[in-house]
Motif scaffolding. Structure first.
Motif, PDB file in Angstrom:
ATOM      1  N   ASN A 329       1.040   0.670   0.238  1.00 41.11           N
ATOM      2  CA  ASN A 329       1.669   1.281  -0.913  1.00 41.11           C
ATOM      3  C   ASN A 329       0.542   1.691  -2.055  1.00 41.11           C
ATOM      4  O   ASN A 329       1.087   2.423  -3.000  1.00 41.11           O
ATOM      5  N   SER A 330      -0.672   1.500  -2.012  1.00 37.98           N
ATOM      6  CA  SER A 330      -1.513   1.918  -3.143  1.00 37.98           C
ATOM      7  C   SER A 330      -2.547   2.993  -2.367  1.00 37.98           C
ATOM      8  O   SER A 330      -2.767   2.848  -1.322  1.00 37.98           O
ATOM      9  N   ASP A 331      -2.994   3.842  -3.115  1.00 36.41           N
ATOM     10  CA  ASP A 331      -4.268   4.687  -2.817  1.00 36.41           C
ATOM     11  C   ASP A 331      -5.410   4.461  -3.080  1.00 36.41           C
ATOM     12  O   ASP A 331      -6.334   5.277  -3.322  1.00 36.41           O
ATOM     13  N   ARG A 332      -5.573   3.415  -3.569  1.00 39.09           N
ATOM     14  CA  ARG A 332      -6.947   2.726  -4.407  1.00 39.09           C
ATOM     15  C   ARG A 332      -7.378   1.554  -3.554  1.00 39.09           C
ATOM     16  O   ARG A 332      -8.127   0.870  -4.229  1.00 39.09           O
ATOM     17  N   LEU A 333      -7.629   1.522  -2.376  1.00 41.44           N
ATOM     18  CA  LEU A 333      -7.723   0.569  -1.625  1.00 41.44           C
ATOM     19  C   LEU A 333      -9.202   0.708  -0.869  1.00 41.44           C
ATOM     20  O   LEU A 333     -10.014  -0.338  -0.658  1.00 41.44           O
ATOM     21  N   LEU A 334      -9.459   1.911  -0.685  1.00 38.11           N
ATOM     22  CA  LEU A 334     -10.852   2.196   0.079  1.00 38.11           C
ATOM     23  C   LEU A 334     -11.905   2.173  -0.944  1.00 38.11           C
ATOM     24  O   LEU A 334     -11.913   2.856  -1.894  1.00 38.11           O
ATOM     25  N   LYS A 335     -13.119   1.679  -0.734  1.00 35.83           N
ATOM     26  CA  LYS A 335     -14.223   1.415  -1.765  1.00 35.83           C
ATOM     27  C   LYS A 335     -14.767   2.965  -1.539  1.00 35.83           C
ATOM     28  O   LYS A 335     -15.400   3.388  -2.291  1.00 35.83           O
ATOM     29  N   GLN A 336     -14.854   3.512  -0.229  1.00 37.33           N
ATOM     30  CA  GLN A 336     -15.721   4.665   0.270  1.00 37.33           C
ATOM     31  C   GLN A 336     -14.810   5.475   0.800  1.00 37.33           C
ATOM     32  O   GLN A 336     -14.353   5.209   1.865  1.00 37.33           O
ATOM     33  N   ASN A 337     -14.513   6.810   0.381  1.00 32.83           N
ATOM     34  CA  ASN A 337     -13.708   7.852   0.840  1.00 32.83           C
ATOM     35  C   ASN A 337     -14.774   8.548   2.005  1.00 32.83           C
ATOM     36  O   ASN A 337     -15.912   8.611   2.051  1.00 32.83           O
ATOM     37  N   GLY A 338     -14.005   9.128   3.036  1.00 32.00           N
ATOM     38  CA  GLY A 338     -14.544   9.632   4.103  1.00 32.00           C
ATOM     39  C   GLY A 338     -13.417  10.025   5.321  1.00 32.00           C
ATOM     40  O   GLY A 338     -12.317   9.683   5.131  1.00 32.00           O
ATOM     41  N   PHE A 339     -13.948  10.610   6.357  1.00 26.33           N
ATOM     42  CA  PHE A 339     -13.113  10.668   7.584  1.00 26.33           C
ATOM     43  C   PHE A 339     -12.631   9.244   8.178  1.00 26.33           C
ATOM     44  O   PHE A 339     -11.574   9.212   8.646  1.00 26.33           O
ATOM     45  N   GLY A 340     -13.698   8.457   8.125  1.00 22.07           N
ATOM     46  CA  GLY A 340     -13.546   6.882   8.760  1.00 22.07           C
ATOM     47  C   GLY A 340     -14.718   6.410   9.182  1.00 22.07           C
ATOM     48  O   GLY A 340     -15.726   7.137   8.951  1.00 22.07           O
ATOM     49  N   LEU A 341     -14.620   5.545   9.908  1.00 22.70           N
ATOM     50  CA  LEU A 341     -15.888   4.663  10.662  1.00 22.70           C
ATOM     51  C   LEU A 341     -15.767   4.512  11.953  1.00 22.70           C
ATOM     52  O   LEU A 341     -14.524   4.400  12.529  1.00 22.70           O
ATOM     53  N   LEU A 342     -16.933   4.354  12.724  1.00 22.14           N
ATOM     54  CA  LEU A 342     -16.913   4.020  13.885  1.00 22.14           C
ATOM     55  C   LEU A 342     -17.836   2.749  13.992  1.00 22.14           C
ATOM     56  O   LEU A 342     -18.444   2.168  13.221  1.00 22.14           O
ATOM     57  N   VAL A 343     -17.246   2.033  15.039  1.00 22.63           N
ATOM     58  CA  VAL A 343     -18.103   0.729  15.350  1.00 22.63           C
ATOM     59  C   VAL A 343     -18.893   0.689  16.682  1.00 22.63           C
ATOM     60  O   VAL A 343     -18.460   0.823  17.732  1.00 22.63           O
TER      61      VAL A 343
END
Length: 481
Positions: A329-343
């Motif tokens: 419900n919040s849009d402030r959860l990600l510390k770093q914006n971007g397309f995403g991450l891979l492992v």
């Protein structure tokens, strides 16, 4: 007699579109499931303003294949949501490695310093290619991991190439053919003794792109020119990518093309007059068959009459992928914006990657994440057939661990996509050539398009359909013959 298209995914629908434009009717598309679109599936929550995609969500407007898709999208009048190269989702790509989120370099300056998870500057990898001996064993093919390790070093193979292969086809870079993604680099190395050397040599040659010749009626599509001018990195569609197969189905229906859902083909045989397909316990004569089915689904249809063709089709392996969509419900959860991450696989986690959907597109104050799991390692992690709840819990556990999001998601979806992505293992190109040679040698009225043969992306499968239709002779048997 009619032309029959088997499969109502994006490649089958595209084949129908290009067949209609080339030959007109009669034409029927047979789809086994009760919907079109294949693995493309969008779930739009209008009241909350967010979208779940269990398949792809963006398309790249690059090259001939990208131009071809943009021409199709333009002809269908679909509203586009472009993501420009300056957008945070285009600039920021991340890895989760060695216990931390690592932002990958996004400019030439990033080659100079040392950035985690790498232990030395990336320009050293280029030097490695230049200084590696010029005598190269002439190979027809090798794994993309082996190639990257040989030319650029083990770190690049482990932390750049391997996770990229996870993101594209959920596969193991140690098994995937170098020709899947790096065919031109591989051929430059084989010809000139090095990748950088080959790139420099080829810049001074006038290379005509034969693949463009005769593809477009006039100049490059205007929407492609706009994408280049405005520097689109990728784009989506309003209300999700499923709008593309839906629009294709609507267009085909408006032009009297019969798209039959819940109509699985059970057998396919060939004779001097064409082919016969068995659908809903009815044997139907057809002039030509275009199959966009996965190779493992086509194989049993032709096995009785052509067992060696079936065996070759079954040599193309597939993997299962778990997709978990999460809404917060919040849009402030990600510390770093971007397309995403891979492992990277060396991390030995069940997660292949996490896409930050709400960074790519506006999601009305929600954080939307898509967790991808399994792939080539599905049996290792999920062979015990876990419940949807277990899969959701595993995804949330790793979201907490990797992204430090402690909140519980408000809404979620779990999809297990069985045999959804073909694996272009070493020797794939020759495998496909042999399959198509068999069809040609036996003069079978059969064309193959789709993800099993010519690339796994949306652009690839649409272009695959167009190219196979283009190869059909114009003097097809007229209706009633």
């Amino acid at each position: 007699m009619k032309t029959a298209v088997l499969g109502g995914g994006i490649s089958g629908l595209s084949a129908g579109y290009y067949l209609l434009r080339k030959f007109g009717k009669p034409l029927t598309i047979y789809e086994a499931s009760p919907r079109v679109g294949g693995w493309i599936r969008s779930e739009w929550h209008k009241e909350r303003g967010f979208l779940f995609e269990s398949g792809p969500r963006t398309i790249r407007p690059k090259g001939i294949a990208g131009a071809n898709t943009l021409e199709l999208v333009d002809q269908l009048n679909l509203p586009i949501k472009p993501i420009r190269a300056s957008h945070v989702a285009a600039r920021n790509r991340m890895l989760y490695a060695k216990g931390q989120i690592c932002l990958l370099p996004n400019s030439p300056r990033g080659l100079i310093g040392t950035v985690p998870p790498f232990t030395k500057p990336l320009y050293r990898a280029l030097l490695h290619d230049l200084t590696t001996g010029g005598t190269v064993a002439k190979n027809e093919d090798e794994s993309i991991y082996s190639f990257a390790q040989r030319r650029f070093g083990k770190e690049i193979a482990d932390y750049a190439i391997s996770p990229m292969i996870c993101g594209i086809c959920a596969g193991d870079a140690r098994e995937i053919s170098v020709r899947f993604l790096m065919e031109s680099l591989f051929e430059k190395e084989q010809k000139y003794g090095g990748v950088i050397k080959g790139m420099l040599y080829s810049r001074f040659k006038n290379n005509v792109d034969e693949s463009k010749v005769g593809l477009f009626d006039q100049d490059e599509p205007k929407l492609f020119k706009q994408a280049v001018q405005e520097k689109w990195a990728m784009y989506g569609l309003a209300d999700g990518l499923e709008q593309l197969p839906r629009a294709l189905r609507k267009y085909l229906g408006e032009h009297d093309v019969n798209v039959q859902l819940s109509s699985k083909c059970h057998n396919l045989s060939f004779n001097n007059d064409g082919a016969r397909i068995s659908v809903r316990d009815v044997d139907l004569p057809v002039a030509h068959v275009v199959s966009s089915l996965p190779a493992h689904q086509l194989a049993p249809l032709v096995r009785t009459q052509h067992p060696s063709l079936a065996a070759q089709l079954l040599d193309i392996p597939y993997v299962d992928v778990v997709v978990v969509n999460l809404q917060y419900n919040s849009d402030r959860l990600l510390k770093q914006n971007g397309f995403g991450l891979l492992v990277p696989p060396v991390e030995k986690l069940p997660v292949l990657g996490v896409i930050f959907d709400s960074c790519c597109f506006d999601m009305a104050g929600n954080t939307i994440l898509t967790v991808m799991m399994g792939g080539r390692w599905f049996d290792k992690w999920f062979g015990h057939q876990p419940s949807q709840k277990e899969l959701r819990d595993i995804a949330q556990l790793h979201v907490r661990k990797i992204l430090h999001i402690k909140e519980e998601p408000n809404f979620s979806r779990v999809h297990t996509l069985h045999k959804c992505i073909p694996q272009y293992t070493v020797g794939h190109k020759r495998r496909v050539e042999n399959i198509r040679s068999y069809i040609k040698n036996y003069k079978l009225p059969l064309s193959l398009c789709g993800a099993a043969y010519d690339g796994v992306g949306i652009n690839d499968v649409i272009l695959s359909a167009r190219r196979q239709v283009n190869k059909l002779p114009v003097h097809q048997p007229p209706p009633g013959h």
